[in-house]
Scaffold this motif. Structure first.
Motif, PDB file in Angstrom:
ATOM      1  N   GLY A 198      21.947  28.590 -70.077  1.00  0.00           N
ATOM      2  CA  GLY A 198      22.623  27.342 -70.407  1.00  0.00           C
ATOM      3  C   GLY A 198      23.581  26.845 -69.342  1.00  0.00           C
ATOM      4  O   GLY A 198      24.444  26.012 -69.624  1.00  0.00           O
ATOM      5  N   LEU A 199      23.438  27.341 -68.112  1.00  0.00           N
ATOM      6  CA  LEU A 199      24.301  26.925 -67.011  1.00  0.00           C
ATOM      7  C   LEU A 199      23.630  25.812 -66.220  1.00  0.00           C
ATOM      8  O   LEU A 199      22.412  25.652 -66.249  1.00  0.00           O
ATOM      9  N   GLU A 200      24.429  25.044 -65.509  1.00  0.00           N
ATOM     10  CA  GLU A 200      23.909  24.010 -64.616  1.00  0.00           C
ATOM     11  C   GLU A 200      23.833  24.607 -63.220  1.00  0.00           C
ATOM     12  O   GLU A 200      24.738  25.329 -62.800  1.00  0.00           O
ATOM     13  N   ALA A 201      22.769  24.301 -62.496  1.00  0.00           N
ATOM     14  CA  ALA A 201      22.620  24.845 -61.146  1.00  0.00           C
ATOM     15  C   ALA A 201      21.765  23.921 -60.301  1.00  0.00           C
ATOM     16  O   ALA A 201      20.857  23.273 -60.804  1.00  0.00           O
ATOM     17  N   ASP A 202      22.094  23.871 -59.036  1.00  0.00           N
ATOM     18  CA  ASP A 202      21.218  23.224 -58.067  1.00  0.00           C
ATOM     19  C   ASP A 202      21.280  24.021 -56.785  1.00  0.00           C
ATOM     20  O   ASP A 202      22.215  24.781 -56.556  1.00  0.00           O
ATOM     21  N   ALA A 203      20.243  23.898 -55.973  1.00  0.00           N
ATOM     22  CA  ALA A 203      20.148  24.684 -54.747  1.00  0.00           C
ATOM     23  C   ALA A 203      19.658  23.804 -53.616  1.00  0.00           C
ATOM     24  O   ALA A 203      18.895  22.861 -53.832  1.00  0.00           O
ATOM     25  N   GLU A 204      20.111  24.135 -52.422  1.00  0.00           N
ATOM     26  CA  GLU A 204      19.640  23.438 -51.227  1.00  0.00           C
ATOM     27  C   GLU A 204      19.431  24.461 -50.120  1.00  0.00           C
ATOM     28  O   GLU A 204      20.224  25.395 -49.963  1.00  0.00           O
ATOM     29  N   ALA A 205      18.353  24.282 -49.367  1.00  0.00           N
ATOM     30  CA  ALA A 205      18.105  25.123 -48.197  1.00  0.00           C
ATOM     31  C   ALA A 205      19.101  24.731 -47.113  1.00  0.00           C
ATOM     32  O   ALA A 205      19.421  23.556 -46.945  1.00  0.00           O
ATOM     33  N   LEU A 206      19.605  25.728 -46.391  1.00  0.00           N
ATOM     34  CA  LEU A 206      20.556  25.484 -45.313  1.00  0.00           C
ATOM     35  C   LEU A 206      19.826  25.475 -43.974  1.00  0.00           C
ATOM     36  O   LEU A 206      18.892  26.263 -43.772  1.00  0.00           O
ATOM     37  N   PRO A 207      20.240  24.615 -43.046  1.00  0.00           N
ATOM     38  CA  PRO A 207      19.552  24.529 -41.754  1.00  0.00           C
ATOM     39  C   PRO A 207      19.566  25.850 -40.981  1.00  0.00           C
ATOM     40  O   PRO A 207      18.624  26.161 -40.255  1.00  0.00           O
ATOM     41  N   GLU A 208      20.617  26.641 -41.148  1.00  0.00           N
ATOM     42  CA  GLU A 208      20.728  27.908 -40.424  1.00  0.00           C
ATOM     43  C   GLU A 208      20.034  29.059 -41.151  1.00  0.00           C
ATOM     44  O   GLU A 208      20.094  30.202 -40.721  1.00  0.00           O
ATOM     45  N   GLY A 209      19.379  28.764 -42.263  1.00  0.00           N
ATOM     46  CA  GLY A 209      18.703  29.781 -43.065  1.00  0.00           C
ATOM     47  C   GLY A 209      19.469  30.072 -44.334  1.00  0.00           C
ATOM     48  O   GLY A 209      20.666  29.841 -44.418  1.00  0.00           O
ATOM     49  N   GLY A 210      18.777  30.538 -45.314  1.00  0.00           N
ATOM     50  CA  GLY A 210      19.399  30.817 -46.596  1.00  0.00           C
ATOM     51  C   GLY A 210      19.532  29.547 -47.427  1.00  0.00           C
ATOM     52  O   GLY A 210      18.934  28.514 -47.121  1.00  0.00           O
ATOM     53  N   ALA A 211      20.325  29.655 -48.476  1.00  0.00           N
ATOM     54  CA  ALA A 211      20.491  28.532 -49.395  1.00  0.00           C
ATOM     55  C   ALA A 211      21.890  28.534 -49.980  1.00  0.00           C
ATOM     56  O   ALA A 211      22.559  29.567 -50.027  1.00  0.00           O
ATOM     57  N   ARG A 212      22.311  27.360 -50.419  1.00  0.00           N
ATOM     58  CA  ARG A 212      23.568  27.211 -51.158  1.00  0.00           C
ATOM     59  C   ARG A 212      23.182  26.852 -52.596  1.00  0.00           C
ATOM     60  O   ARG A 212      22.442  25.908 -52.830  1.00  0.00           O
ATOM     61  N   VAL A 213      23.698  27.658 -53.529  1.00  0.00           N
ATOM     62  CA  VAL A 213      23.443  27.419 -54.943  1.00  0.00           C
ATOM     63  C   VAL A 213      24.774  27.094 -55.603  1.00  0.00           C
ATOM     64  O   VAL A 213      25.731  27.858 -55.504  1.00  0.00           O
ATOM     65  N   ARG A 214      24.811  25.930 -56.246  1.00  0.00           N
ATOM     66  CA  ARG A 214      26.004  25.520 -56.981  1.00  0.00           C
ATOM     67  C   ARG A 214      25.745  25.766 -58.456  1.00  0.00           C
ATOM     68  O   ARG A 214      24.717  25.332 -58.987  1.00  0.00           O
ATOM     69  N   ILE A 215      26.673  26.499 -59.076  1.00  0.00           N
ATOM     70  CA  ILE A 215      26.515  26.915 -60.476  1.00  0.00           C
ATOM     71  C   ILE A 215      27.714  26.391 -61.260  1.00  0.00           C
ATOM     72  O   ILE A 215      28.860  26.574 -60.838  1.00  0.00           O
ATOM     73  N   GLY A 216      27.457  25.776 -62.391  1.00  0.00           N
ATOM     74  CA  GLY A 216      28.541  25.286 -63.238  1.00  0.00           C
ATOM     75  C   GLY A 216      28.298  25.636 -64.701  1.00  0.00           C
ATOM     76  O   GLY A 216      27.169  25.683 -65.157  1.00  0.00           O
ATOM     77  N   ARG A 217      29.402  25.894 -65.392  1.00  0.00           N
ATOM     78  CA  ARG A 217      29.325  26.114 -66.841  1.00  0.00           C
ATOM     79  C   ARG A 217      29.785  24.825 -67.507  1.00  0.00           C
ATOM     80  O   ARG A 217      30.898  24.367 -67.249  1.00  0.00           O
ATOM     81  N   PRO A 218      28.924  24.231 -68.338  1.00  0.00           N
ATOM     82  CA  PRO A 218      29.328  22.995 -69.011  1.00  0.00           C
ATOM     83  C   PRO A 218      30.561  23.209 -69.881  1.00  0.00           C
ATOM     84  O   PRO A 218      30.817  24.306 -70.365  1.00  0.00           O
ATOM     85  N   ARG A 219      31.305  22.135 -70.042  1.00  0.00           N
ATOM     86  CA  ARG A 219      32.454  22.183 -70.962  1.00  0.00           C
ATOM     87  C   ARG A 219      31.924  22.360 -72.372  1.00  0.00           C
ATOM     88  O   ARG A 219      30.864  21.864 -72.710  1.00  0.00           O
ATOM     89  N   ALA A 220      32.670  23.074 -73.176  1.00  0.00           N
ATOM     90  CA  ALA A 220      32.231  23.365 -74.556  1.00  0.00           C
ATOM     91  C   ALA A 220      32.157  22.107 -75.390  1.00  0.00           C
ATOM     92  O   ALA A 220      32.656  21.090 -75.132  1.00  0.00           O
TER      93      ALA A 220
END
Length: 80
Positions: free
Chosen positions: A58-80
């Protein structure tokens, strides 16, 4: 998907860890989030299994590939 509060979130660099540590540590960080909070994690690659588990929890997440390799994943917990 957009994670709220993305501009001011802490970031955890997990790129130098061997599998399955990046997944486990990202899940620990996600589980510790309070409602409305978010975290960014840097992973060695696009973590499709992590994204699936986050959605199941039930979490929110998005991911993006990084130019130098790997990825950044942003994770959020919705407000109740």
């Amino acid at each position: 998907m957009s994670v709220p509060g993305a501009a001011n979130m802490p970031e955890l660099d997990l790129r130098d860890l061997a599998a399955p540590e990046p997944l486990l540590r990202a899940l620990e960080a996600a589980d510790a989030l309070a409602p409305g909070a978010c975290v960014s994690v840097l992973t060695p690659l696009l973590p499709y299994p992590l994204l699936a588990v986050l959605v199941e929890r039930g979490l929110e997440a998005d991911a993006e590939a990084l130019p130098e390799g790997g990825a950044r994943v942003r994770i959020g917990r919705p407000r109740a």
